[in-house]
Structure formats: structure tokens, C-alpha cells
Design a protein around this motif. Structure first.
Motif, PDB file in Angstrom:
ATOM      1  N   PHE A 212      20.415 107.350  58.411  1.00  0.00           N
ATOM      2  CA  PHE A 212      20.613 108.296  57.309  1.00  0.00           C
ATOM      3  C   PHE A 212      19.791 109.558  57.563  1.00  0.00           C
ATOM      4  CE2 PHE A 212      23.111 106.522  53.886  1.00  0.00           C
ATOM      5  CZ  PHE A 212      23.135 105.162  54.151  1.00  0.00           C
ATOM      6  N   ASP A 213      20.291 110.684  57.111  1.00  0.00           N
ATOM      7  CA  ASP A 213      19.503 111.917  57.190  1.00  0.00           C
ATOM      8  C   ASP A 213      18.399 111.899  56.133  1.00  0.00           C
ATOM      9  OD1 ASP A 213      21.040 113.386  59.234  1.00  0.00           O
ATOM     10  OD2 ASP A 213      22.656 113.146  57.771  1.00  0.00           O
ATOM     11  N   LEU A 214      18.674 111.263  55.005  1.00  0.00           N
ATOM     12  CA  LEU A 214      17.675 111.205  53.929  1.00  0.00           C
ATOM     13  C   LEU A 214      17.908 109.936  53.110  1.00  0.00           C
ATOM     14  CD1 LEU A 214      15.470 112.352  52.038  1.00  0.00           C
ATOM     15  CD2 LEU A 214      17.283 113.656  50.881  1.00  0.00           C
TER      16      LEU A 214
ATOM     17  N   GLN B 168      16.878 119.298  54.267  1.00  0.00           N
ATOM     18  CA  GLN B 168      17.413 118.223  55.137  1.00  0.00           C
ATOM     19  C   GLN B 168      18.937 118.325  55.242  1.00  0.00           C
ATOM     20  OE1 GLN B 168      15.238 116.745  56.791  1.00  0.00           O
ATOM     21  NE2 GLN B 168      16.082 114.849  57.578  1.00  0.00           N
ATOM     22  N   ALA B 169      19.570 118.730  54.153  1.00  0.00           N
ATOM     23  CA  ALA B 169      21.037 118.879  54.185  1.00  0.00           C
ATOM     24  C   ALA B 169      21.433 120.011  55.133  1.00  0.00           C
ATOM     25  CB  ALA B 169      21.556 119.148  52.773  1.00  0.00           C
ATOM     26  N   ARG B 170      20.720 121.161  55.033  1.00  0.00           N
ATOM     27  CA  ARG B 170      21.049 122.298  55.900  1.00  0.00           C
ATOM     28  C   ARG B 170      20.876 121.907  57.374  1.00  0.00           C
ATOM     29  NH1 ARG B 170      18.534 125.280  51.995  1.00  0.00           N
ATOM     30  NH2 ARG B 170      16.507 125.233  53.054  1.00  0.00           N
TER      31      ARG B 170
ATOM     32  N   GLN C 143      30.683 119.906  50.405  1.00  0.00           N
ATOM     33  CA  GLN C 143      31.862 119.349  51.101  1.00  0.00           C
ATOM     34  C   GLN C 143      31.463 118.500  52.311  1.00  0.00           C
ATOM     35  OE1 GLN C 143      35.094 119.812  50.182  1.00  0.00           O
ATOM     36  NE2 GLN C 143      34.512 121.067  48.411  1.00  0.00           N
ATOM     37  N   LYS C 144      30.237 118.702  52.790  1.00  0.00           N
ATOM     38  CA  LYS C 144      29.780 117.999  53.996  1.00  0.00           C
ATOM     39  C   LYS C 144      28.815 116.848  53.672  1.00  0.00           C
ATOM     40  CE  LYS C 144      31.663 121.059  56.974  1.00  0.00           C
ATOM     41  NZ  LYS C 144      30.945 122.333  57.100  1.00  0.00           N
ATOM     42  N   ILE C 145      28.696 116.548  52.375  1.00  0.00           N
ATOM     43  CA  ILE C 145      27.716 115.530  51.946  1.00  0.00           C
ATOM     44  C   ILE C 145      28.389 114.165  51.822  1.00  0.00           C
ATOM     45  CG2 ILE C 145      25.978 114.911  50.225  1.00  0.00           C
ATOM     46  CD1 ILE C 145      25.346 117.612  51.334  1.00  0.00           C
ATOM     47  N   HIS C 146      27.752 113.136  52.300  1.00  0.00           N
ATOM     48  CA  HIS C 146      28.235 111.745  52.163  1.00  0.00           C
ATOM     49  C   HIS C 146      27.172 110.974  51.406  1.00  0.00           C
ATOM     50  CE1 HIS C 146      31.576 112.203  55.138  1.00  0.00           C
ATOM     51  NE2 HIS C 146      30.814 113.224  55.479  1.00  0.00           N
ATOM     52  N   VAL C 147      27.580 110.458  50.226  1.00  0.00           N
ATOM     53  CA  VAL C 147      26.611 109.885  49.292  1.00  0.00           C
ATOM     54  C   VAL C 147      26.702 108.361  49.285  1.00  0.00           C
ATOM     55  CG1 VAL C 147      25.872 109.799  46.876  1.00  0.00           C
ATOM     56  CG2 VAL C 147      26.745 111.948  47.846  1.00  0.00           C
TER      57      VAL C 147
ATOM     58  N   ARG D 148      24.906 118.179  62.816  1.00  0.00           N
ATOM     59  CA  ARG D 148      25.890 117.083  62.929  1.00  0.00           C
ATOM     60  C   ARG D 148      27.101 117.284  62.019  1.00  0.00           C
ATOM     61  NH1 ARG D 148      20.887 115.248  63.443  1.00  0.00           N
ATOM     62  NH2 ARG D 148      20.587 115.141  61.194  1.00  0.00           N
ATOM     63  N   GLN D 149      27.171 118.422  61.402  1.00  0.00           N
ATOM     64  CA  GLN D 149      28.298 118.777  60.526  1.00  0.00           C
ATOM     65  C   GLN D 149      28.469 117.809  59.340  1.00  0.00           C
ATOM     66  OE1 GLN D 149      28.793 118.682  64.150  1.00  0.00           O
ATOM     67  NE2 GLN D 149      27.865 120.721  63.794  1.00  0.00           N
ATOM     68  N   ARG D 150      27.428 117.067  59.049  1.00  0.00           N
ATOM     69  CA  ARG D 150      27.474 116.209  57.865  1.00  0.00           C
ATOM     70  C   ARG D 150      26.065 115.823  57.467  1.00  0.00           C
ATOM     71  NH1 ARG D 150      29.736 110.372  60.226  1.00  0.00           N
ATOM     72  NH2 ARG D 150      27.720 109.572  60.995  1.00  0.00           N
ATOM     73  N   PHE D 151      25.893 115.419  56.206  1.00  0.00           N
ATOM     74  CA  PHE D 151      24.587 115.009  55.667  1.00  0.00           C
ATOM     75  C   PHE D 151      24.799 113.671  54.960  1.00  0.00           C
ATOM     76  CE2 PHE D 151      20.473 115.133  53.966  1.00  0.00           C
ATOM     77  CZ  PHE D 151      20.461 115.113  52.583  1.00  0.00           C
ATOM     78  N   ALA D 152      24.178 112.631  55.504  1.00  0.00           N
ATOM     79  CA  ALA D 152      24.323 111.286  54.916  1.00  0.00           C
ATOM     80  C   ALA D 152      23.058 110.962  54.143  1.00  0.00           C
ATOM     81  CB  ALA D 152      24.555 110.259  56.025  1.00  0.00           C
ATOM     82  N   VAL D 153      23.197 110.797  52.849  1.00  0.00           N
ATOM     83  CA  VAL D 153      22.038 110.565  51.980  1.00  0.00           C
ATOM     84  C   VAL D 153      22.237 109.292  51.162  1.00  0.00           C
ATOM     85  CG1 VAL D 153      23.026 112.066  50.167  1.00  0.00           C
ATOM     86  CG2 VAL D 153      20.567 111.562  50.167  1.00  0.00           C
ATOM     87  N   ALA D 154      21.156 108.528  50.997  1.00  0.00           N
ATOM     88  CA  ALA D 154      21.176 107.356  50.105  1.00  0.00           C
ATOM     89  C   ALA D 154      20.315 107.696  48.896  1.00  0.00           C
ATOM     90  CB  ALA D 154      20.652 106.108  50.819  1.00  0.00           C
TER      91      ALA D 154
END
Ligand code: 6PG
Length: 241
Positions: free
Chosen positions: A132-134, A22-24, A62-66, A30-36
Motif C-alpha cells: 500500500f502507498d498509505l 503521499q497521493a501526489r 480518479q487515481k485513488i483506490h480505497v 505509479r499512476q495510482r494511490f492505494a490507501v487503506a
């Protein structure tokens, strides 16, 4: 979709594969991965796997938003803190930029913290419902998920993105994402492990809808993907083909 894995280790590996896939996908589109992230103990093994090869080196941190699906309103260094567990198991070991990690600091004013969390999500995602992506979730033995507990008044709110709640049984306030937001996610993954969860997993998946009794039934992400990862012990009462 329900996937049954032999044990907790295999469940963690399956979850790591979903997380990395899902991150890839998100980063390429979208050049970013938003995960909760989920709290509780079940996801610890997943977080530790992601913090080590091969997963650590397969994800562009570097592209992950937690973010978090919920948080207990305790001081950040309290052993019950979900953010503290995730930092120790994962975030202290991977290069996510610190300003891309968004813990819910709610030990001083839960209600205000829930509002601030909502505003943070609005600023990050824009005015449309956050997608969210995940979102990772767990399942409590009473059918709760995130901090959506049985019989709670907040279960009747079908529009709020976040809420604060006082959990009598734990003498603890919590802040939680709400179903209106969770159900927007591109992928929701439940991680359920252990024989103690067998009865509740069967009830949540097989009994007629009774979401005030079993709040995990509120999680129905529409056309998006919902995956239940359960180990054999937790899936023991399911009638699977
Ligand atoms: C929390 C979690 C909660 C958890 C379930 C399952 O803050 O406690 O958000 O919803 O996922 O209680 O917890 P375990 O994984 O420890 O069984």
C-alpha cells in the motif's frame, strides 16, 4: 517518527498533508494511490478535511483506490460500519470511481470475507505481498490497532495478509489486515487523539516489546516510513525532547 499536534483539528490537518503528499508521489510514480483507511472515530475529522477545499481539489481522486485496514462485520448501513463512516465523511463527496472503492462486506460470513479480501488484494497488487502507498491506523486504549486485539490467536500468524476475528468484548466479528501486509506499506500513519490514549501510547512506544499485550507494537514497517500523529493530550505522558 512522532509528531505532536496541539489538538485534534491540527492532527487532522497534518494527516491531510501527509495523505495528499503521499497521493501526489504515488500517482506521479505509479499512476495510482492505494490507501487503506482506518476505522474508529479519530480519522473522521481527517476524512471531512479531505472532502473539502483545499484538499479535495489538491488530490486526483480518479487515481485513488480505497481499501480498509479493518471492518466490523455489521450490515453496511450499521452506524458501527467503518465503510459507512468513511463514505459519509469523505467518499460520498469526492469523485473516486465506485469500482475503486473496496469495502469489506463481512456481516454474513466473516471467515469467507477475509479470504475474499485476501484474493482481492492479490488480484489488485499481484502475487507479491501487497504494498500500500498509505495505511492509516488508530490505537485503542487496550493497545489494539485495526482489529488486532490483545491476546488474540491471530497475532501469532506472521504470514497471513488478512484474517477474521471474533471480539468477545464487543460480541462482534471483524475482518482485518494483518501485520505481514501492513508492514509492507510505504507509509503507515497512526492517528492518536485524546487524554484517554496517553497511557497506552506511552506503553506502546516506551515499554519493552510485548505485542500480544499491545498489538500495535507489531506494526514495524521495516525500511518504510512509520509516523505517529498524536495530539498533546494523547502525547502527555511521552518523554519527548
Ligand atoms: C476500528 C478501528 C480501530 C480503531 C481504534 C481507535 O474499527 O475500531 O480500526 O482499530 O482505530 O479502536 O478508535 P478511535 O479512533 O475511535 O479511538
Amino acid at each position: 517518527m512522532i509528531r505532536v499536534l496541539p489538538d485534534l483539528d491540527a492532527l487532522g490537518r497534518a494527516a491531510a498533508e501527509l495523505f495528499a503528499r503521499q497521493a501526489r508521489l504515488a500517482i506521479s510514480r505509479r499512476q495510482r494511490f492505494a490507501v487503506a483507511l482506518s476505522g474508529g472515530q479519530t480519522p473522521r475529522g481527517l476524512y471531512e478535511l479531505l472532502a473539502a477545499p483545499p484538499w479535495r481539489d489538491a488530490i486526483d481522486w480518479q487515481k485513488i483506490h480505497v481499501f480498509w485496514g479493518d471492518e466490523r462485520c455489521v450490515p453496511p448501513d450499521d452506524p458501527r460500519s467503518n465503510a459507512r463512516m468513511a463514505r459519509a465523511a469523505l467518499l460520498d463527496h469526492v469523485p473516486v470511481p465506485p469500482d475503486q472503492i473496496h469495502p469489506i462486506l463481512c456481516h454474513q460470513n466473516p471467515a469467507r470475507s477475509a479470504e475474499r479480501y485476501r484474493d482481492l488484494l492479490r488480484d489488485f497488487f499481484g502475487n507479491t505481498p501487497p504494498v500500500f502507498d498509505l495505511i492509516l491506523l488508530g490505537l485503542g486504549e487496550d493497545g489494539h490497532t485495526a482489529s488486532l486485539f490483545p491476546q488474540a490467536q491471530i497475532l501469532h500468524d506472521s504470514t497471513a495478509w488478512t484474517a477474521s476475528v471474533y471480539v468477545e468484548a464487543q460480541a462482534m466479528h471483524r475482518v482485518t489486515l494483518m501485520p505481514a501486509l501492513i508492514n509492507q506499506a510505504r507509509l503507515v500513519v497512526f492517528l492518536v487523539s485524546g487524554a484517554a490514549k496517553a497511557a497506552i501510547l506511552k506503553a506502546v512506544l516506551s515499554e519493552p516489546a510485548d505485542p500480544v499485550r499491545w498489538p500495535a507494537q507489531l506494526i514495524r514497517p521495516g525500511s518504510n516510513e512509520l509516523v505517529w500523529l498524536a495530539d498533546m493530550a494523547a502525547a502527555a505522558q511521552l518523554d519527548l525532547p
